[in-house]
Enzyme design. Structure first.
Site, PDB file in Angstrom:
ATOM      1  N   ASP A  43      27.911  16.327 -28.049  1.00  0.00           N
ATOM      2  CA  ASP A  43      27.060  15.720 -29.089  1.00  0.00           C
ATOM      3  C   ASP A  43      25.889  16.643 -29.407  1.00  0.00           C
ATOM      4  OD1 ASP A  43      25.673  15.355 -26.741  1.00  0.00           O
ATOM      5  OD2 ASP A  43      25.308  13.211 -27.023  1.00  0.00           O
ATOM      6  N   ASP A  83      32.762  14.371 -26.889  1.00  0.00           N
ATOM      7  CA  ASP A  83      31.620  13.586 -26.409  1.00  0.00           C
ATOM      8  C   ASP A  83      31.554  12.254 -27.147  1.00  0.00           C
ATOM      9  OD1 ASP A  83      29.653  13.690 -24.515  1.00  0.00           O
ATOM     10  OD2 ASP A  83      28.423  15.186 -25.552  1.00  0.00           O
ATOM     11  N   LYS A 112      33.974  12.337 -22.937  1.00  0.00           N
ATOM     12  CA  LYS A 112      32.874  12.362 -21.960  1.00  0.00           C
ATOM     13  C   LYS A 112      31.856  11.331 -22.407  1.00  0.00           C
ATOM     14  CE  LYS A 112      29.555  15.731 -21.955  1.00  0.00           C
ATOM     15  NZ  LYS A 112      28.358  14.917 -22.242  1.00  0.00           N
ATOM     16  N   GLU A 181      23.740  17.243 -15.064  1.00  0.00           N
ATOM     17  CA  GLU A 181      22.843  18.079 -15.866  1.00  0.00           C
ATOM     18  C   GLU A 181      21.418  18.047 -15.299  1.00  0.00           C
ATOM     19  OE1 GLU A 181      23.144  17.524 -20.099  1.00  0.00           O
ATOM     20  OE2 GLU A 181      21.358  18.717 -20.497  1.00  0.00           O
TER      21      GLU A 181
HETATM   22  O1  KIV Z   1      26.583  17.859 -25.628  1.00  0.00           O
HETATM   23  C1  KIV Z   1      26.634  18.776 -24.794  1.00  0.00           C
HETATM   24  O2  KIV Z   1      26.605  19.959 -25.136  1.00  0.00           O
HETATM   25  C2  KIV Z   1      26.702  18.409 -23.384  1.00  0.00           C
HETATM   26  C3  KIV Z   1      26.704  19.494 -22.357  1.00  0.00           C
HETATM   27  C4  KIV Z   1      25.411  20.183 -22.298  1.00  0.00           C
HETATM   28  C5  KIV Z   1      27.121  19.001 -21.029  1.00  0.00           C
HETATM   29  O3  KIV Z   1      26.765  17.251 -23.086  1.00  0.00           O
END
Ligand code: KIV
Length: 264
Positions: A43, A83, A112, A181
């Site tokens: 995201d 995401d 995710k 993270e």
């Molecule tokens: O959105 C993203 O780029 C992420 C990563 C940093 C894990 O969630």
């Protein structure tokens, strides 16, 4: 056929997993034959590609469009994660599954989602519906307004215990992997040693099962963005600016195009 089980096998063999974000077709095409384990349409696309100031501006439609472009570039060669954007998994199991179905139909192999508390049922429902789910704990940028900014998490003992507990819970609910993270390296190492599923870190030290970085960050696209965890592997900002300056000079000097670059 790709399977996330290979990530468990690599982790058991002590091999590290390399994960990176990608949002567009041509970069995905450049990546597809490299030994990259997973690609995430994060995201973060809302910030990196659309110029918003946080990830809460990512929408299901935005992620779906980028997933489709990346999937065309990867050509099925690398495991693709989509995401789940802000809010998309907090308005019930049905809405979450509908978003996940869009992503899988656009070419993702998995989704995710950030956090766990309050949407345990959604994680379970997605997994039981056949959607491989990656968890995301520690600094969860979609909650930056309640976390008080993009800050390192898990420094205090009770917070660290909560992150460990949540990681174990995500594993129990059937997640195939989790991202940690911006948490202290010691805590990340403890979590990685307690979990059987692969633990991927960003700002979580080296003693996890793999790393993830935002592609544009590792390419050095923004020289002013210098978080502690980032190692820029290129200076793409200079490459792009120099190429554009040379092009502009050649156009002004009428040296581009030359005879060879022109049709007779
Ligand atoms: O959105 C993203 O780029 C992420 C990563 C940093 C894990 O969630």
């Amino acid at each position: 056929m790709l399977s996330f089980k290979t990530f468990n096998d690599k982790t058991l063999a002590g091999e590290k997993l390399t994960t990176v974000t990608c949002y567009d077709f041509w970069t995905a095409k450049l990546m597809k034959d490299l030994p990259i384990d997973m690609v995430l349409v994060g995201d973060s696309v809302a910030m990196v590609m659309h110029g918003f100031d946080s990830t809460i501006h990512a929408t299901v439609e935005m992620i779906e469009t980028h997933v489709a472009a990346v999937a065309r570039g990867l050509d099925g060669k690398i495991w693709l994660i989509a995401d789940m954007p802000f809010g998309s998994f907090r308005s019930g199991k049905t809405a979450a599954l509908e978003a996940a179905m869009k992503f899988l139909r656009a070419g993702a192999h998995s989704v995710k989602l950030e956090g766990i508390r309050g949407h345990e049922d959604v994680v379970e429902h997605l997994v039981q519906s056949g959607v491989p789910v990656m968890g995301h704990l520690g600094l969860t940028p979609q909650s930056h307004l309640t976390l008080g900014g993009h800050k390192v998490q898990g420094k205090a003992k009770d917070q660290a215990e909560m992150i460990l507990e949540d990681a174990l819970h995500l594993e129990k609910l059937g997640c195939f992997s989790i991202v940690l993270e911006c948490i202290p390296a010691k805590l990340a190492s403890k979590i990685a040693s307690e979990l059987k599923i692969p633990v991927i870190g960003i700002g979580a030290g080296v003693e996890v099962d793999g790393q993830i970085l935002v592609l544009q960050d590792l390419l050095g696209s923004n020289p002013d963005f210098k978080p502690k965890f980032l190692r820029p592997y290129a200076k793409i900002s200079s490459v792009i600016r120099e190429a554009l300056s040379s092009y502009q000079k050649d156009v002004s000097a009428k040296t581009f195009p030359n005879a060879e670059e022109s049709y007779l």
